[in-house]
Design a protein around this motif. Structure first.
Motif, mmCIF file in Angstrom:
data_model
loop_
_atom_site.group_PDB
_atom_site.id
_atom_site.type_symbol
_atom_site.label_atom_id
_atom_site.label_comp_id
_atom_site.label_asym_id
_atom_site.label_seq_id
_atom_site.Cartn_x
_atom_site.Cartn_y
_atom_site.Cartn_z
ATOM 1 N N ASP A 87 39.553 28.746 42.214
ATOM 2 C CA ASP A 87 38.472 27.794 41.946
ATOM 3 C C ASP A 87 37.738 27.577 43.261
ATOM 4 N N SER A 88 36.764 28.427 43.508
ATOM 5 C CA SER A 88 36.102 28.426 44.808
ATOM 6 C C SER A 88 35.067 27.313 44.895
ATOM 7 N N GLN A 93 30.965 32.141 49.970
ATOM 8 C CA GLN A 93 32.119 32.809 50.583
ATOM 9 C C GLN A 93 32.874 33.654 49.554
ATOM 10 N N PHE A 94 32.996 33.117 48.353
ATOM 11 C CA PHE A 94 33.676 33.855 47.286
ATOM 12 C C PHE A 94 32.941 35.145 46.972
ATOM 13 N N LEU A 95 31.626 35.090 46.854
ATOM 14 C CA LEU A 95 30.832 36.280 46.552
ATOM 15 C C LEU A 95 30.897 37.288 47.685
ATOM 16 N N ASN A 96 30.863 36.786 48.922
ATOM 17 C CA ASN A 96 30.962 37.697 50.067
ATOM 18 C C ASN A 96 32.309 38.400 50.118
ATOM 19 N N SER A 99 32.550 40.970 47.233
ATOM 20 C CA SER A 99 31.681 42.118 47.510
ATOM 21 C C SER A 99 32.290 43.021 48.575
ATOM 22 N N THR A 100 32.775 42.412 49.650
ATOM 23 C CA THR A 100 33.379 43.203 50.742
ATOM 24 C C THR A 100 34.598 43.964 50.258
ATOM 25 N N TYR A 101 35.414 43.300 49.473
ATOM 26 C CA TYR A 101 36.663 43.935 49.005
ATOM 27 C C TYR A 101 36.368 45.122 48.090
ATOM 28 N N PHE A 102 35.571 44.918 47.060
ATOM 29 C CA PHE A 102 35.377 45.965 46.059
ATOM 30 C C PHE A 102 34.504 47.111 46.575
ATOM 31 N N THR A 103 33.555 46.821 47.453
ATOM 32 C CA THR A 103 32.724 47.912 47.985
ATOM 33 C C THR A 103 33.491 48.795 48.972
ATOM 34 N N ASN A 104 34.640 48.315 49.419
ATOM 35 C CA ASN A 104 35.434 49.091 50.372
ATOM 36 C C ASN A 104 36.732 49.633 49.765
ATOM 37 N N LEU A 105 36.808 49.657 48.450
ATOM 38 C CA LEU A 105 38.023 50.170 47.804
ATOM 39 C C LEU A 105 38.296 51.623 48.173
ATOM 40 N N THR A 124 44.721 35.800 52.028
ATOM 41 C CA THR A 124 44.671 34.519 52.742
ATOM 42 C C THR A 124 43.672 33.574 52.091
ATOM 43 N N TYR A 125 42.519 34.139 51.720
ATOM 44 C CA TYR A 125 41.478 33.325 51.071
ATOM 45 C C TYR A 125 41.966 32.774 49.724
ATOM 46 N N VAL A 126 42.590 33.619 48.932
ATOM 47 C CA VAL A 126 43.078 33.197 47.612
ATOM 48 C C VAL A 126 44.164 32.136 47.754
ATOM 49 N N GLU A 127 45.046 32.313 48.726
ATOM 50 C CA GLU A 127 46.146 31.364 48.919
ATOM 51 C C GLU A 127 45.642 30.001 49.382
ATOM 52 N N SER A 128 44.601 29.994 50.209
ATOM 53 C CA SER A 128 44.093 28.731 50.756
ATOM 54 C C SER A 128 43.117 28.028 49.812
ATOM 55 N N SER A 129 42.633 28.732 48.792
ATOM 56 C CA SER A 129 41.670 28.147 47.869
ATOM 57 C C SER A 129 42.384 27.304 46.811
ATOM 58 N N SER A 130 41.640 26.407 46.214
ATOM 59 C CA SER A 130 42.182 25.649 45.080
ATOM 60 C C SER A 130 42.162 26.547 43.842
ATOM 61 N N HIS A 131 43.010 26.225 42.892
ATOM 62 C CA HIS A 131 43.145 27.044 41.685
ATOM 63 C C HIS A 131 42.839 26.214 40.442
ATOM 64 N N LYS A 132 42.478 26.898 39.371
ATOM 65 C CA LYS A 132 42.210 26.226 38.110
ATOM 66 C C LYS A 132 42.720 27.067 36.947
ATOM 67 N N THR A 133 42.758 26.471 35.783
ATOM 68 C CA THR A 133 43.260 27.182 34.605
ATOM 69 C C THR A 133 42.236 28.192 34.102
ATOM 70 N N CYS A 134 42.649 28.990 33.118
ATOM 71 C CA CYS A 134 41.791 30.067 32.612
ATOM 72 C C CYS A 134 40.767 29.501 31.628
ATOM 73 N N ASP A 135 39.732 28.860 32.163
ATOM 74 C CA ASP A 135 38.747 28.217 31.304
ATOM 75 C C ASP A 135 37.777 29.202 30.652
ATOM 76 N N ASP A 136 37.782 30.450 31.091
ATOM 77 C CA ASP A 136 36.892 31.466 30.507
ATOM 78 C C ASP A 136 37.656 32.526 29.727
#
Length: 295
Positions: A87-88, A93-96, A99-105, A124-136
């Motif tokens: 839950d960004s 920052q989430f989009l960046n 984008s960086t991760y998938f374009t460099n696969l 690190t980013y995922v671990e430090s971010s807040s999380h939410k349930t699967c609302d989608d």
């Protein structure tokens, strides 16, 4: 002259008994195995995670594998969560990061060291971010198993009890059926009971294909469960009575071999079929030869 003496006189295990064992016992037990393992697969829960429009969009765009997306899934007790997602609060920052991760696969093979650093940054980013349930909703991995009733209805996370309840109702039906068919067997005979159980097995199995809600499914699987074991056990008992004392282990051997064959066959069929509907249609359709050949 007793019944056993008559069997010895005419032949304890002649061509007729062999045909009964090789066709009737083997086939009805095979039906029992196919229908049971069909239920296991059509209510199976494929690997799943929360749907995220950005992550799933990049996965489709770059043809990323299920494993490639795992770094974007929050961890629970060391395993990828099936019921929560990032839950960004900082959308940029989430989009960046995505984008960086998938374009460099492609760097996984070309430059493993650089990609490892990018992957660590995502973790690190995922671990430090807040999380939410699967609302989608959820995304499912269908590489090994077709879309099932469970994945089709999103019976996961808070709703994962539903498939368990249906399995339980199936076995409740099996218990009830043992008493019902025991009564009909004693009252009307074994041949009419065999016909009735196969008829219910077929009709309730086909009705499963048209299920619209859980209540309807529970009713269908209860009826299938009612006939489940009787479909194979009653023909077995019928054939045992036609065999002499020294050969009555043969029908039992056919039961064990047939059920084993069914348990090995269904997983291979399930791997090749595109949807649960095909397997759910195949299992009751296999009952038709018994009904059509009945006299």
């Amino acid at each position: 002259m007793g019944y056993e003496s008559v069997l010895i006189k005419v032949g304890e295990f002649g061509l007729y008994q062999k045909l009964l064992c090789g066709l009737f016992v083997f086939y009805t037990t095979f039906l029992c195995g196919i229908n049971y393992y069909t239920q296991v697969f059509i209510f199976d829960t494929p690997p799943h995670r929360c749907y995220d429009a950005v992550v799933d969009g990049y996965q489709m765009q770059y043809n990323a594998t299920w494993e490639d997306v795992l770094p974007w899934i929050p961890r629970e007790q060391g395993y990828p969560s099936k019921c929560s997602k990032v839950d960004s609060n900082d959308a940029r920052q989430f989009l960046n990061q995505t984008s960086t991760y998938f374009t460099n696969l492609d760097l996984q093979d070309a430059d493993p060291g650089t990609f490892t650093n990018i992957r660590k940054s995502v973790l690190t980013y995922v671990e430090s971010s807040s999380h939410k349930t699967c609302d989608d909703g959820w995304s499912y991995d269908h590489d090994l198993i077709f879309p099932t009733i469970t994945s089709q209805n999103d019976w996961v996370c808070d709703a994962d009890w539903k498939s368990t309840v249906i399995h339980t109702i199936f076995w409740i039906g099996n218990t009830v059926g043992s008493f019902v068919w025991g009564f009909t067997n004693d009252t009307f005979g074994r041949k009419p009971t065999v016909l009735l159980t196969h008829g219910i097995y077929f009709l309730a199995g086909i009705a499963t294909l048209f299920s619209q809600d859980m209540v309807y499914l529970c009713i269908c699987r209860f009826l299938v469960g009612c006939a489940h074991h009787t479909v194979s056990h009653l023909p077995y008992l019928l054939v045992v009575e036609y065999c002499g004392v020294t050969t009555r282990t043969v029908p039992l051997l056919m039961v064990m071999v047939s059920y084993t064959c069914a348990s090995m066959t269904v997983p291979w069929i399930a791997m090749w079929l595109p949807s649960w509907n095909y397997l759910a249609a195949l299992a009751p359709t296999a009952v038709l030869p018994v009904l059509l050949c009945w006299k």
